[in-house]
Design a protein around this motif. Sequence first.
Motif, PDB file in Angstrom:
ATOM      1  N   HIS A   1       0.830  -1.209   0.000  1.00 42.12           N
ATOM      2  CA  HIS A   1       0.000   0.000   0.000  1.00 42.12           C
ATOM      3  C   HIS A   1       0.867   1.262   0.000  1.00 42.12           C
ATOM      4  O   HIS A   1       0.495   2.267  -0.608  1.00 42.12           O
ATOM      5  CB  HIS A   1      -0.944   0.002   1.205  1.00 42.12           C
ATOM      6  CG  HIS A   1      -2.121  -0.921   1.033  1.00 42.12           C
ATOM      7  ND1 HIS A   1      -3.013  -0.791   0.005  1.00 42.12           N
ATOM      8  CD2 HIS A   1      -2.542  -1.988   1.753  1.00 42.12           C
ATOM      9  CE1 HIS A   1      -3.949  -1.738   0.101  1.00 42.12           C
ATOM     10  NE2 HIS A   1      -3.671  -2.483   1.159  1.00 42.12           N
ATOM     11  N   ALA A   2       2.004   1.202   0.680  1.00 38.90           N
ATOM     12  CA  ALA A   2       2.917   2.353   0.656  1.00 38.90           C
ATOM     13  C   ALA A   2       3.391   2.604  -0.776  1.00 38.90           C
ATOM     14  O   ALA A   2       3.467   3.754  -1.226  1.00 38.90           O
ATOM     15  CB  ALA A   2       4.109   2.109   1.587  1.00 38.90           C
ATOM     16  N   VAL A   3       3.681   1.520  -1.500  1.00 41.10           N
ATOM     17  CA  VAL A   3       4.090   1.657  -2.904  1.00 41.10           C
ATOM     18  C   VAL A   3       2.965   2.277  -3.728  1.00 41.10           C
ATOM     19  O   VAL A   3       3.187   3.181  -4.541  1.00 41.10           O
ATOM     20  CB  VAL A   3       4.494   0.282  -3.486  1.00 41.10           C
ATOM     21  CG1 VAL A   3       4.644   0.354  -5.006  1.00 41.10           C
ATOM     22  CG2 VAL A   3       5.787  -0.201  -2.856  1.00 41.10           C
ATOM     23  N   SER A   4       1.761   1.783  -3.488  1.00 37.90           N
ATOM     24  CA  SER A   4       0.615   2.316  -4.219  1.00 37.90           C
ATOM     25  C   SER A   4       0.422   3.809  -3.921  1.00 37.90           C
ATOM     26  O   SER A   4       0.139   4.607  -4.825  1.00 37.90           O
ATOM     27  CB  SER A   4      -0.605   1.465  -3.838  1.00 37.90           C
ATOM     28  OG  SER A   4      -1.783   2.163  -3.986  1.00 37.90           O
ATOM     29  N   ALA A   5       0.612   4.200  -2.661  1.00 36.87           N
ATOM     30  CA  ALA A   5       0.513   5.621  -2.298  1.00 36.87           C
ATOM     31  C   ALA A   5       1.613   6.419  -2.978  1.00 36.87           C
ATOM     32  O   ALA A   5       1.375   7.523  -3.500  1.00 36.87           O
ATOM     33  CB  ALA A   5       0.605   5.783  -0.776  1.00 36.87           C
ATOM     34  N   ALA A   6       2.812   5.853  -2.996  1.00 34.06           N
ATOM     35  CA  ALA A   6       3.941   6.554  -3.623  1.00 34.06           C
ATOM     36  C   ALA A   6       3.664   6.788  -5.109  1.00 34.06           C
ATOM     37  O   ALA A   6       3.970   7.851  -5.659  1.00 34.06           O
ATOM     38  CB  ALA A   6       5.230   5.750  -3.436  1.00 34.06           C
ATOM     39  N   ARG A   7       3.061   5.797  -5.748  1.00 33.42           N
ATOM     40  CA  ARG A   7       2.724   5.951  -7.173  1.00 33.42           C
ATOM     41  C   ARG A   7       1.757   7.101  -7.398  1.00 33.42           C
ATOM     42  O   ARG A   7       1.857   7.831  -8.383  1.00 33.42           O
ATOM     43  CB  ARG A   7       2.057   4.671  -7.686  1.00 33.42           C
ATOM     44  CG  ARG A   7       3.053   3.580  -7.934  1.00 33.42           C
ATOM     45  CD  ARG A   7       2.414   2.500  -8.785  1.00 33.42           C
ATOM     46  NE  ARG A   7       3.379   1.459  -9.013  1.00 33.42           N
ATOM     47  CZ  ARG A   7       3.196   0.183  -8.687  1.00 33.42           C
ATOM     48  NH1 ARG A   7       2.062  -0.216  -8.145  1.00 33.42           N
ATOM     49  NH2 ARG A   7       4.137  -0.693  -8.929  1.00 33.42           N
ATOM     50  N   GLN A   8       0.793   7.239  -6.497  1.00 28.86           N
ATOM     51  CA  GLN A   8      -0.156   8.335  -6.639  1.00 28.86           C
ATOM     52  C   GLN A   8       0.566   9.677  -6.551  1.00 28.86           C
ATOM     53  O   GLN A   8       0.222  10.622  -7.257  1.00 28.86           O
ATOM     54  CB  GLN A   8      -1.247   8.256  -5.563  1.00 28.86           C
ATOM     55  CG  GLN A   8      -2.196   7.082  -5.719  1.00 28.86           C
ATOM     56  CD  GLN A   8      -2.955   7.101  -7.039  1.00 28.86           C
ATOM     57  OE1 GLN A   8      -3.369   8.148  -7.507  1.00 28.86           O
ATOM     58  NE2 GLN A   8      -3.112   5.936  -7.640  1.00 28.86           N
ATOM     59  N   VAL A   9       1.549   9.744  -5.650  1.00 26.44           N
ATOM     60  CA  VAL A   9       2.271  11.012  -5.492  1.00 26.44           C
ATOM     61  C   VAL A   9       3.124  11.302  -6.732  1.00 26.44           C
ATOM     62  O   VAL A   9       3.158  12.437  -7.215  1.00 26.44           O
ATOM     63  CB  VAL A   9       3.112  11.018  -4.194  1.00 26.44           C
ATOM     64  CG1 VAL A   9       4.067  12.210  -4.163  1.00 26.44           C
ATOM     65  CG2 VAL A   9       2.172  11.061  -2.993  1.00 26.44           C
TER      66      VAL A   9
END
Lengths: 226, 226
Positions: B196-204
Amino acid sequence: MRVIFNEEMKAVADDLDHMAQSVRKAIRGAGEALLESNVEAAQAVIDGDAELDALQESVVDQCVKLLAKQNPVATDLRVVVSTMRLAITFERMGDLAKHVAEASRRAYPASPLPEEAKESFTKMQEFLDETSDNLVAMLADRDAKTAERIILEDDKLDALHQQTFDLALNEDVEMTRQQIIDLVLLGRFLERLGDHAVSAARQVVFIVSGFDPSKTPGPDKEGMTE
Amino acid sequence: MRVIFNEEMKAVADDLDHMAQSVRKAIRGAGEALLESNVEAAQAVIDGDAELDALQESVVDQCVKLLAKQNPVATDLRVVVSTMRLAITFERMGDLAKHVAEASRRAYPASPLPEEAKESFTKMQEFLDETSDNLVAMLADRDAKTAERIILEDDKLDALHQQTFDLALNEDVEMTRQQIIDLVLLGRFLERLGDHAVSAARQVVFIVSGFDPSKTPGPDKEGMTE
């Protein structure tokens, strides 16, 4: 403007229906892989996941474009936002079905499950097959009643999931470590499929009625959601 | 219009920063619960989850209102859509931290983990503590470089997660069934926090650059995402 919105929204809605049908197919295929050691079914689920990923991206892109160009408000806006969320949920359901298929393929020609677990998993699978029929139907008909049934019935899946934990905890039932691990993870994957179905059903209730059932106390328990 | 958008967007961005900080706190608390059998920390994570749920709802509501009233386009629209997705991701991360805290509270005063698993879990926790610092920083600064680092480093967590499987599979390491189950599920919860942290990073990255790193082949492996 209204005509264009409806036309473009219809195209997105068709893609979303298509996603729901693909999810149903993936869930059925994962069940055949798991319970009948059908390795072709496993492979088809694994190979089919890329299409769901692509459809999700396409649906989200189309929704973002609709938001930019059409500036929908009120119900139309709710439909667009919920459509994005549904696409994301369906994509995750495809991933979970793929995990089940992968575990089944790894264990082939054996089953990843010990014999004693088959009954609970068969019941979980029957539940999910029915739920995925309901997902397709509620979406095709924008039917809040079917959606509400999905939400209300989730407890049944949780009870079956608990049975799989009880079995894993039962030291009298001989299992290899790999079987215990698979039992725990496969149980979780199926339970999560049910949780995502509930989440999808909530979005449909929200689209149809503007009422968000996740914001009210209800039959919805403290689940192991992630 | 532009001024109002920026003002209202600033309020949502503050809520999102607040969510990231709460997620960081939950991850740290879950680690203290798990690795130090700190039952007060466990309880605080469990009690704190409701705030994250409420913040998620509020952020999504605010974004929907912004879409309706301001009709943002281009980068502004991307920011609003990504903000919704980030809020949903952070809410799930809170759920996962809560699951870790609940397993720790259930086992208290013992640890849910066998002694042999402590080292791998300590390293996973250190990784997640650092990642959650990075999440807060990348969001506060809209910093794509930090976000890219989160995406690139996820493999490390996967390798540690694999160690926990290897341990669970090792019949020479004596464990109760409950310990095996906890080992498998806790390993999965921590791995999912990383995903999920990776997914959040992608959004940023997407907010900052308009480039969606999930659409290109990269260091990103076929993960056990759900």
